[in-house]
Design a protein around this motif. Structure first.
Motif, PDB file in Angstrom:
ATOM      1  N   UNK A 101      38.149   3.217  13.811  1.00  7.95           N
ATOM      2  CA  UNK A 101      38.009   3.861  12.509  1.00  7.95           C
ATOM      3  C   UNK A 101      36.581   4.354  12.303  1.00  7.95           C
ATOM      4  N   UNK A 102      35.611   3.578  12.770  1.00  6.98           N
ATOM      5  CA  UNK A 102      34.208   3.991  12.654  1.00  6.98           C
ATOM      6  C   UNK A 102      33.956   5.276  13.432  1.00  6.98           C
ATOM      7  N   UNK A 103      34.632   5.430  14.573  1.00  6.80           N
ATOM      8  CA  UNK A 103      34.472   6.653  15.368  1.00  6.80           C
ATOM      9  C   UNK A 103      35.018   7.859  14.610  1.00  6.80           C
ATOM     10  N   UNK A 104      36.169   7.707  13.951  1.00  5.04           N
ATOM     11  CA  UNK A 104      36.703   8.801  13.137  1.00  5.04           C
ATOM     12  C   UNK A 104      35.729   9.144  12.015  1.00  5.04           C
ATOM     13  N   UNK A 105      35.149   8.139  11.386  1.00  2.00           N
ATOM     14  CA  UNK A 105      34.160   8.384  10.333  1.00  2.00           C
ATOM     15  C   UNK A 105      32.954   9.144  10.881  1.00  2.00           C
ATOM     16  N   UNK A 106      32.528   8.784  12.116  1.00  2.20           N
ATOM     17  CA  UNK A 106      31.393   9.471  12.729  1.00  2.20           C
ATOM     18  C   UNK A 106      31.720  10.936  12.994  1.00  2.20           C
ATOM     19  N   UNK A 107      32.932  11.199  13.487  1.00  7.71           N
ATOM     20  CA  UNK A 107      33.361  12.586  13.691  1.00  7.71           C
ATOM     21  C   UNK A 107      33.304  13.357  12.361  1.00  7.71           C
ATOM     22  N   UNK A 108      33.800  12.735  11.305  1.00  7.46           N
ATOM     23  CA  UNK A 108      33.865  13.391  10.002  1.00  7.46           C
ATOM     24  C   UNK A 108      32.471  13.666   9.455  1.00  7.46           C
ATOM     25  N   UNK A 109      31.583  12.691   9.570  1.00  7.78           N
ATOM     26  CA  UNK A 109      30.207  12.877   9.104  1.00  7.78           C
ATOM     27  C   UNK A 109      29.526  13.998   9.885  1.00  7.78           C
ATOM     28  N   UNK A 110      29.754  14.034  11.193  1.00  2.00           N
ATOM     29  CA  UNK A 110      29.154  15.083  12.016  1.00  2.00           C
ATOM     30  C   UNK A 110      29.639  16.469  11.577  1.00  2.00           C
ATOM     31  N   UNK A 111      30.937  16.580  11.289  1.00  2.00           N
ATOM     32  CA  UNK A 111      31.476  17.859  10.822  1.00  2.00           C
ATOM     33  C   UNK A 111      30.906  18.248   9.455  1.00  2.00           C
TER      34      UNK A 111
END
Length: 265
Positions: free
Chosen positions: A242-252
């Motif tokens: 879930x943290x990885x998905x959050x990181x993807x979202x923050x990067x976008x």
């Protein structure tokens, strides 16, 4: 004739006022509520049907995490509805040209993006949480209707799966909003969203194992692991995924903010 002037906010522009403005835009669109309704129906309906079908299978495993995950499996499909909602929340303004008025009223620009994200999370997160708990309850009724014992929120991993499903739906929708802000085109953003969350994971399952195993790092499989919904053979641990998905979202979102500040609307 005099040229029409762009609308401006009365008084000083603050983030709170921008959020209120974005909320007014959101609630005035009928499509927003229809999209949320579709997500709710998918989450409840699919979860209930899958739970009942699983309970009727003589060989199905009745472990608490399995039972809870079947109740929440509708969220896998609801991601599409909430992701599209996130895309439309900002790409729709680019399509109609209203974004020019929004940026004229808020010259710093970034408060508009943060306002849209705040409105989205403030509305979708509580709705997703309530829907997840109702889906779990309906799933237990369906499980018992199929002749099996249900599980409770206090059983191992169950609470994490129920809450995690709502968190996954919310962040996946925010991922869609970031895509819409970055690409500024509804069709392009929805295509990328569907590709990353549905098409690419399916294609990778048909590839050699060395490549197939990398599918666990895709946004869909990574985020869905918190709700035990990942389709990867070797999913990431729930919270790191879930943290990885959050990181993807923050990067976008950072990329979208950079483009918003550096390029014309």
């Amino acid at each position: 004739m005099t040229a029409p002037t762009a609308p401006t906010l009365a008084g000083r522009v603050t983030q709170t006022r921008v959020v209120r403005s974005e909320w007014t835009k959101f609630r005035s669109l009928r499509s927003s509520w229809w999209t949320i309704a579709v997500a709710v129906v998918l989450t409840l309906g699919v979860g209930t049907l899958v739970s009942y079908a699983a309970a009727r299978e003589s060989g199905s495993i009745g472990a608490p995490n399995y039972v809870a995950a079947r109740s929440e499996i509708g969220g896998v499909f609801a991601v599409l509805a909430l992701g599209v909602l996130g895309v439309l929340l900002i790409s729709g303004e680019y399509g109609t040209g209203m974004i020019r008025a929004s940026m004229a009223a808020v010259p710093k620009r970034l408060p508009v993006l943060w306002g849209k994200a705040a409105v989205y999370v403030a509305l979708v997160l509580p709705i997703s949480l309530v829907t997840s708990f109702v889906a779990f309850w309906l799933g237990q009724l369906a499980w018992q209707g199929g002749g099996r014992d249900g599980v409770g929120l206090g059983d191992p991993e169950v609470a994490r799966i129920v809450v995690g499903s709502a968190l996954y739906l919310t962040v996946a929708g925010l991922f869609g909003l970031a895509l819409g802000a970055l690409l500024r085109n509804t069709a392009a953003a929805i295509t990328v969203l569907v590709g990353l969350f549905f098409v690419v994971p399916s294609i990778m399952q048909a590839l050699p194992e060395s490549i197939r195993d990398a599918s666990r790092f895709l946004p869909s499989n990574a985020g869905a692991s918190v709700a035990n919904q990942s389709f990867s053979e070797h999913p990431l641990a729930p919270w790191p995924g879930f943290a990885l998905l959050c990181a993807y979202t923050v990067a976008l979102l950072i990329a979208a903010a950079w483009r918003l500040r550096r390029t014309d609307v």
